[in-house]
Design an enzyme around this catalytic site. Structure first.
Site, PDB file in Angstrom:
ATOM      1  N   ARG A 143      31.380  35.845  28.013  1.00  0.00           N
ATOM      2  CA  ARG A 143      30.843  34.747  28.809  1.00  0.00           C
ATOM      3  C   ARG A 143      30.063  33.747  27.956  1.00  0.00           C
ATOM      4  O   ARG A 143      29.568  32.762  28.483  1.00  0.00           O
ATOM      5  CB  ARG A 143      29.934  35.395  29.830  1.00  0.00           C
ATOM      6  CG  ARG A 143      29.669  34.744  31.131  1.00  0.00           C
ATOM      7  CD  ARG A 143      30.723  34.851  32.167  1.00  0.00           C
ATOM      8  NE  ARG A 143      30.151  34.834  33.491  1.00  0.00           N
ATOM      9  CZ  ARG A 143      30.574  35.588  34.502  1.00  0.00           C
ATOM     10  NH1 ARG A 143      31.582  36.413  34.342  1.00  0.00           N
ATOM     11  NH2 ARG A 143      30.005  35.496  35.661  1.00  0.00           N
TER      12      ARG A 143
ATOM     13  N   ARG B 261      28.573  37.794  49.013  1.00  0.00           N
ATOM     14  CA  ARG B 261      27.708  38.177  47.898  1.00  0.00           C
ATOM     15  C   ARG B 261      26.481  37.272  47.870  1.00  0.00           C
ATOM     16  O   ARG B 261      26.586  36.085  48.140  1.00  0.00           O
ATOM     17  CB  ARG B 261      28.473  38.001  46.572  1.00  0.00           C
ATOM     18  CG  ARG B 261      29.368  39.166  46.243  1.00  0.00           C
ATOM     19  CD  ARG B 261      30.288  38.900  45.076  1.00  0.00           C
ATOM     20  NE  ARG B 261      29.675  38.159  43.971  1.00  0.00           N
ATOM     21  CZ  ARG B 261      30.326  37.835  42.850  1.00  0.00           C
ATOM     22  NH1 ARG B 261      31.595  38.190  42.695  1.00  0.00           N
ATOM     23  NH2 ARG B 261      29.733  37.168  41.889  1.00  0.00           N
TER      24      ARG B 261
ATOM     25  N   ARG C 170      33.250  32.025  50.087  1.00  0.00           N
ATOM     26  CA  ARG C 170      33.865  33.267  49.614  1.00  0.00           C
ATOM     27  C   ARG C 170      33.223  34.501  50.240  1.00  0.00           C
ATOM     28  O   ARG C 170      32.013  34.598  50.366  1.00  0.00           O
ATOM     29  CB  ARG C 170      33.757  33.362  48.091  1.00  0.00           C
ATOM     30  CG  ARG C 170      34.465  34.603  47.559  1.00  0.00           C
ATOM     31  CD  ARG C 170      34.751  34.482  46.092  1.00  0.00           C
ATOM     32  NE  ARG C 170      33.579  34.739  45.286  1.00  0.00           N
ATOM     33  CZ  ARG C 170      33.617  34.835  43.963  1.00  0.00           C
ATOM     34  NH1 ARG C 170      34.751  34.670  43.315  1.00  0.00           N
ATOM     35  NH2 ARG C 170      32.513  35.064  43.290  1.00  0.00           N
TER      36      ARG C 170
ATOM     37  N   LYS D 184      40.035  34.357  39.077  1.00  0.00           N
ATOM     38  CA  LYS D 184      40.271  35.338  38.013  1.00  0.00           C
ATOM     39  C   LYS D 184      40.459  36.737  38.584  1.00  0.00           C
ATOM     40  O   LYS D 184      41.351  37.465  38.166  1.00  0.00           O
ATOM     41  CB  LYS D 184      39.096  35.338  37.008  1.00  0.00           C
ATOM     42  CG  LYS D 184      38.852  33.993  36.352  1.00  0.00           C
ATOM     43  CD  LYS D 184      37.828  34.088  35.227  1.00  0.00           C
ATOM     44  CE  LYS D 184      36.434  34.524  35.657  1.00  0.00           C
ATOM     45  NZ  LYS D 184      35.769  33.565  36.565  1.00  0.00           N
TER      46      LYS D 184
ATOM     47  N   ARG E 141      25.402  28.896  39.036  1.00  0.00           N
ATOM     48  CA  ARG E 141      26.477  29.629  38.341  1.00  0.00           C
ATOM     49  C   ARG E 141      27.447  28.658  37.678  1.00  0.00           C
ATOM     50  O   ARG E 141      27.907  28.891  36.569  1.00  0.00           O
ATOM     51  CB  ARG E 141      27.203  30.548  39.323  1.00  0.00           C
ATOM     52  CG  ARG E 141      26.328  31.716  39.752  1.00  0.00           C
ATOM     53  CD  ARG E 141      26.924  32.470  40.909  1.00  0.00           C
ATOM     54  NE  ARG E 141      28.174  33.112  40.588  1.00  0.00           N
ATOM     55  CZ  ARG E 141      29.124  33.385  41.484  1.00  0.00           C
ATOM     56  NH1 ARG E 141      28.972  33.038  42.741  1.00  0.00           N
ATOM     57  NH2 ARG E 141      30.217  33.998  41.120  1.00  0.00           N
TER      58      ARG E 141
END
Ligand code: AMP
Length: 212
Positions: A88, A159, A126, A13, A170
């Site tokens: 969300r 992160r 990531r 996204k 998540r």
């Protein structure tokens, strides 16, 4: 034009929001980035958000909705926007609908669909630029210089919530709380679904075809 990007964490996204905002000539924000900005400035909101973000669970709705509404109402967003990571859950979606009532409503919910196995693979490797939030991947798309952003020279880091133990949570939170929004926007006639497993360019082209 007012557009949101829907899809699981790791769907791409953030990457696609940059291109869509350029094409539509509108501003862009990610609710996660707004929280991280608050955290790096040391605000109370940032400190509160961090206690949820580090565990991979949603920040309470009243805090999130207040922060995003302030962004939507700023004059920079008067010409439209791309929003990534909000709403969300259904409560946020209803608050968002109310907020946009007097502004012509939402134009499109772009849903980037990616399988769970692919998400785990992407998120576990990531990396993100601390300065401009550009995403990288340890093996698929590393920065040219290790630890340094190609775009702005900022520090590229992992992160805390991209660590494998938080990634699972998540994805679970996404499936239980966020994925019902796909039907919510489908029923509202605003949903456009795109396969998120092509190249960045292919996925971007498919998304842009839905809004131009
Ligand atoms: P993201 O950068 O979109 O992956 O978001 C990182 C974290 O920020 C999430 O795991 C949540 O803790 C928090 N967050 C971001 N957007 C929202 C939202 N709309 N509602 C609640 N929490 C959010």
């Amino acid at each position: 034009m007012k557009v949101i990007l829907l899809g699981p964490p790791g769907a791409g996204k953030g990457t696609q929001a940059v291109r869509i905002a350029e094409v539509l000539k509108v501003t862009r924000a990610a609710s996660g980035d707004l929280f991280r900005e608050n955290l790096s400035k040391g605000t109370e909101l940032g400190k509160l958000a961090q206690t949820y973000m580090s565990r991979g669970i949603l920040v309470p709705d009243d805090v999130t909705i207040g922060m995003v509404n302030a962004w939507i109402n700023a004059k920079e967003q008067a010409g439209g926007f791309v929003l990534d990571g909000f709403p969300r859950n259904l409560h946020q979606a209803e608050a968002f609908e109310k907020q946009l009532d007097g502004k012509g409503g939402l134009d499109k919910a772009l849903y980037i669909n990616v399988s769970k196995d692919e998400l785990v693979r992407r998120l576990s490797g990531r990396l993100t630029c601390r300065n401009c939030q550009t995403p990288y991947h340890i093996s698929i798309s590393p920065p040219k210089e290790e630890g340094e952003c190609d775009r702005c020279g900022g520090e590229v880091y992992q992160r805390a919530d991209d660590k494998p133990e938080v990634v699972e949570t998540r994805i679970r939170v996404y499936l239980s709380e966020t994925s019902p929004l796909v039907d919510f926007y489908r029923e509202a006639g605003l949903l456009a679904e795109v396969n998120g497993e092509g190249t960045i360019e292919e996925v971007g082209d498919a998304l842009i075809a839905e809004i131009t």
